[in-house]
Every structure is written in structure tokens, then in C-alpha cells.
Enzyme design. Structure first.
Site, PDB file in Angstrom:
ATOM      1  N   SER A   1       0.842  -1.194   0.000  1.00  0.00           N
ATOM      2  CA  SER A   1       0.000   0.000   0.000  1.00  0.00           C
ATOM      3  C   SER A   1       0.875   1.241   0.000  1.00  0.00           C
ATOM      4  CB  SER A   1      -0.899   0.016   1.235  1.00  0.00           C
ATOM      5  OG  SER A   1      -0.142   0.462   2.356  1.00  0.00           O
ATOM      6  N   LYS A   2       0.213   2.385  -0.039  1.00  0.00           N
ATOM      7  CA  LYS A   2       1.008   3.611  -0.127  1.00  0.00           C
ATOM      8  C   LYS A   2       1.833   3.878   1.126  1.00  0.00           C
ATOM      9  CE  LYS A   2      -2.324   7.287   0.968  1.00  0.00           C
ATOM     10  NZ  LYS A   2      -3.622   6.657   1.239  1.00  0.00           N
ATOM     11  N   ARG A   3       1.525   3.184   2.211  1.00  0.00           N
ATOM     12  CA  ARG A   3       2.392   3.303   3.386  1.00  0.00           C
ATOM     13  C   ARG A   3       3.778   2.719   3.114  1.00  0.00           C
ATOM     14  NH1 ARG A   3      -2.351   1.869   5.637  1.00  0.00           N
ATOM     15  NH2 ARG A   3      -1.828  -0.331   5.546  1.00  0.00           N
TER      16      ARG A   3
END
Ligand code: GLU
Length: 452
Positions: free
Chosen positions: A207-209
Site C-alpha cells: 500500500s502507499k504506506r
């Protein structure tokens, strides 16, 4: 049977690399088989689907070269067909109406799961089976009259003549329901291939994390579309040999579902960076020069009237090091700016201790001023001879001269760099660096500010 595949994104936000990877696999499959690649925008979630998100999908596809063969189908325009299919199922006893929860809000239409176990062959995961008792009847039209994802997805795939459904792993569970729906609707069940999950270093969904996750992020950072395409194609697929850097044509030729691996595919940003460098180097020099120049301009390093031929030589010398055009201003500013900053740590380590290079740089200056030819071979020979004559290790002179002419500890090969910089610049810089050697105060010239 001629192949027809589709990419069916739900346009509810930015385009995640996992989604576009599904598009890439479908596209490669279609091109490999000389079939059709279609786009269906699953925009039935009216609140979450936005025109901007649709445009985002179209832009990402255009940027990556994912050309479609027919006009896109907007699922929201197919609603009547979805409802008609549900009513047909009710008439034939394969679905029924029910006031779900007895709310009095109206009746939903539920699909009646058949009594038999559901089985299908997945081209990536093998034979998959689910016991009848584990798949319950499910809503296909809500009590407000809106069709549910499962129904729309299947009816549209039938309507569009889709032969192979290639999509993410997260849809495997849905597929048991979908297979039952195809059969109940009297349609041929397409082939299914579920692509492995894209995961982070911990094996969790990427994910963008975890870093850049959207196609737009990579585009903004300056990644090349062919590099991102190549990288994503290898997330779950391999050409079956050692090749990693492939052109689109090579991927089309090699692409088969047999070589899609079922195990999760881990994102490795460093590898993508490496791959970008590989693709960058394959672009013609003229194009790379333009890309590098744009970055130097954006950072105020390139000014009008500077020498274009010199720029081309710099770009060529930097080829092994530049992975993104934005590396240029960070790594090659010193080529264009005489007033570059010296890394103070390197000045200390390479110019002052353990050996004071003041006399050494002076000797290099004299030797290089006198060289009949300022060539790589001549520079190397003279540096080595000089070091040996002074009882020093040539490496000390190599490191010192690199720092002296560039202010940095890494860069292109030393002798290439010297030749590109040219005698005049090199001598001036050796002279300037010589003054840094003896000084121990922090206010050495050029140790702060400037570019490079
Ligand atoms: N809209 C669904 C998704 O984006 C469609 C999946 C599919 O059938 O390809 O996940």
C-alpha cells in the site's frame, strides 16, 4: 476461439500499481494471442466513482501504452441488462425475491446457489473447489433496485464476449459465485486466472504506506513508462529465462499464463530504480540529453547559451549512474558549476588526512598542465607514475583528484570525468582544492552553498 480479455477497474481513486498490473497482464495476453483487449469501467458505485478517477485510469493506460481495441464500456450504462438478467433468473427459479431482514423497504433479488459443489480451473492457481454448503445464496439486486457487483461483472463479461478473466487474487472467492451465475445464465464459463498478490517486504498487501503505490506517483518521480511496465510485468510473471530487462515486444512474445507464478510478488523499489536506469540507457542519446537538460534547467544549473555538445558528453559519461533524469542535478551539477560545494567530510578524509594532498595536487597540476594530450590513458599513466614517484598509493591520488574536481566521492570513472571536464576546468579546480588541504578552519571556500 479468439481471445477477448478486459481490464475492469472500479474508478474510485488513484490507480494502484496492483490494478494496472492486471491491465498489463491482460494486455500482454491479448497481444500475445492476437486477441482483443477491452476496457470496462466499473462505475456503478455512484458515490465513489468520479470523472477524475475515470480520467486517471485512462491517463495511466495511455501513458503505459495500454491501447484498447474497442470503445470502453461503462458499467453504469448496462444497468437495464443487469436487472433483466436478474428477472430472467427469477423466472427460471434460479433466483428469488425476498424482503431481506423484513425491513419493509422492498424486496431484494437473491441468487440461489446450486446444491452441488462449485469447481473451476484457475490458470494460475490450479483446480479450485468449494463445498456447496460454504457458498450461500447472495443478493444480486438490492431492494433499491441497484444491481450488485457480482451480477454486473458477470453479465457484462458475457455481453462483452470475454474469454479469459485475468484479475487479482482478491477476487478468487467471488469467482465461485460468478461461475454459478454463468451457468445459471446459460453462458459459457470463461477461463480464470487470478494474479498473485503484490506485497511489501513483510508479505502484507502493498500500500502507499510502503512507498509510491500509484501509477501517478511513479510518473511524477520521473520513472519511464517502459520501465514501470517492465517492472510490473515481472511482478508475478517471468519470461522463463534469465532476461529481466525486456522491451514490450519481447514481453508480448514471451507472455503466457503458465509462467504466472501463484506465490505473492514482492515490490522492490531498488530493483525498479535499477530497471529504470537500464531502460533510460536504451533510449537514444539525443532524448537522454533533452531529459537531463530539462532536469538541470528545472534546478537552475543549466542556463541558456551553455555548450550543448559538452552536455551530451556529460550525459554519456553519467550514463551508468543516472537512473532517473532527476539524478542529474544531484549528481552532475559540478560539471556545469565551477563554484560547486565540497563535501567537508571528503575534504577531511581525502585531502587532509591521513596524507596532506597539498603538494600532491600541486604535482598533479604541473604534470597535467604539461601533458601533450589530455586523454584518459595519458591522465591515468601520469597519475600513477606521480603517485609511485612520491611513494604514495595511487588510490590516494585517485580519490583526492576526484574530490578536487567534483567535490564528491562518487561519480563517473575518474579519467572519463577529467577528459569531459577538460584541461582548463580540471587545472582550475586542482588549484582551488590545493588551498583546502592545509586549512583546518570550517570556513574553507566552497564548503557551503553552491550546487553539486
Ligand atoms: N472492478 C473490480 C476490481 O477493480 C473488477 C474485477 C474484475 O473482474 O476484473 O477489482
Amino acid at each position: 476461439m479468439s481471445v477477448r480479455v478486459r481490464f475492469a477497474p472500479s474508478p474510485t481513486g488513484q490507480v494502484h500499481i496492483g490494478n494496472i498490473r492486471a491491465a498489463i497482464f491482460n494486455w500482454l495476453f491479448a497481444r500475445h494471442h492476437g486477441g482483443k483487449f477491452l476496457l470496462r469501467i466499473e462505475d456503478t458505485d455512484r458515490e465513489r466513482s468520479t470523472p477524475e478517477a475515470v480520467q486517471g485510469v485512462l491517463d495511466a493506460m495511455a501513458w503505459l501504452g495500454l491501447s484498447t481495441d474497442e470503445a470502453p464500456v461503462y458499467q453504469s450504462s448496462m444497468r437495464a441488462a443487469h436487472v433483466a438478467a436478474a428477472e430472467d433468473l427469477v423466472r427460471r427459479g434460479a433466483a428469488y425475491r425476498e424482503d431481506k431482514g423484513g425491513t419493509g423497504k422492498g424486496e431484494a433479488i437473491l441468487f440461489r446457489m446450486p446444491a452441488e459443489d462449485v469447481e473451476f480451473q484457475d490458470d494460475v492457481k490450479g483446480q479450485l473447489k468449494k463445498a456447496a454448503k460454504d457458498v450461500k445464496d447472495f443478493v444480486i439486486v438490492r431492494s433499491d433496485g441497484s444491481p450488485v457487483f457480482h451480477l454486473g461483472n458477470v453479465v457484462d463479461d458475457i455481453q462483452m464476449g470475454v474469454t479469459h478473466v485475468i484479475r487479482g487474487d482478491d477476487h478468487v472467492e467471488n469467482t465461485f459465485r460468478h461461475v454459478a451465475l454463468y451457468r445459471a445464465l446459460g453462458a459459457t464459463v470463461p477461463k480464470f486466472a487470478h494474479l498473485p498478490m503484490i506485497v511489501n517486504a513483510q508479505g502484507k498487501p502493498y500500500s502507499k504506506r510502503d512507498g509510491a503505490a500509484y501509477v501517478g506517483d511513479f510518473r511524477e518521480k520521473g520513472f519511464l513508462p517502459e520501465a514501470l511496465f517492465n517492472y510490473l510485468a515481472l511482478l508475478g510473471w517471468s519470461p522463463g529465462d534469465e532476461r529481466e530487462v525486456l522491451t514490450v515486444d519481447e514481453m508480448v512474445a514471451a507472455f503466457t499464463l503458465e509462467r504466472v507464478h501463484p506465490s505473492p510478488a514482492q515490490v522492490d523499489q531498488a530493483k525498479l530504480m535499477w530497471m529504470n536506469g537500464e531502460h533510460l540507457r536504451r533510449r537514444p542519446l539525443g532524448e537522454r540529453v533533452a531529459g537531463c537538460k530539462a532536469d538541470l534547467q528545472a534546478n537552475g544549473i543549466w542556463r541558456d547559451g551553455m555548450d550543448e555538445a559538452y552536455l551530451a558528453r556529460v550525459v554519456d559519461a553519467m550514463a551508468e549512474r543516472v537512473k532517473l533524469y532527476t539524478d542529474m542535478s544531484v549528481q552532475a551539477g559540478f560539471f556545469f558549476n565551477d563554484d560547486f560545494a565540497y563535501d567537508p567530510k571528503l575534504v577531511e578524509k581525502r585531502l587532509r588526512k591521513p596524507v596532506d594532498m597539498e603538494a600532491g595536487l600541486g604535482a598533479l597540476h604541473a604534470a597535467w598542465a604539461a601533458l601533450p594530450e589530455f586523454s584518459e590513458a595519458a591522465l591515468e599513466e601520469s597519475l600513477k607514475a606521480l603517485a609511485v614517484a612520491r611513494g604514495a598509493n595511487p588510490a590516494e591520488f585517485i580519490h583526492a583528484s576526484r574530490v578536487a574536481v567534483s567535490g564528491m566521492g562518487v561519480g563517473p570513472g575518474l579519467y572519463v570525468m577529467l577528459v569531459v571536464l577538460g584541461r582548463e576546468r580540471v587545472l582550475a579546480r586542482l588549484g582551488r582544492a590545493k588551498n583546502l588541504c592545509a586549512r583546518t578552519d570550517a570556513a574553507a571556500p566552497g564548503s557551503a552553498g553552491g550546487n553539486g
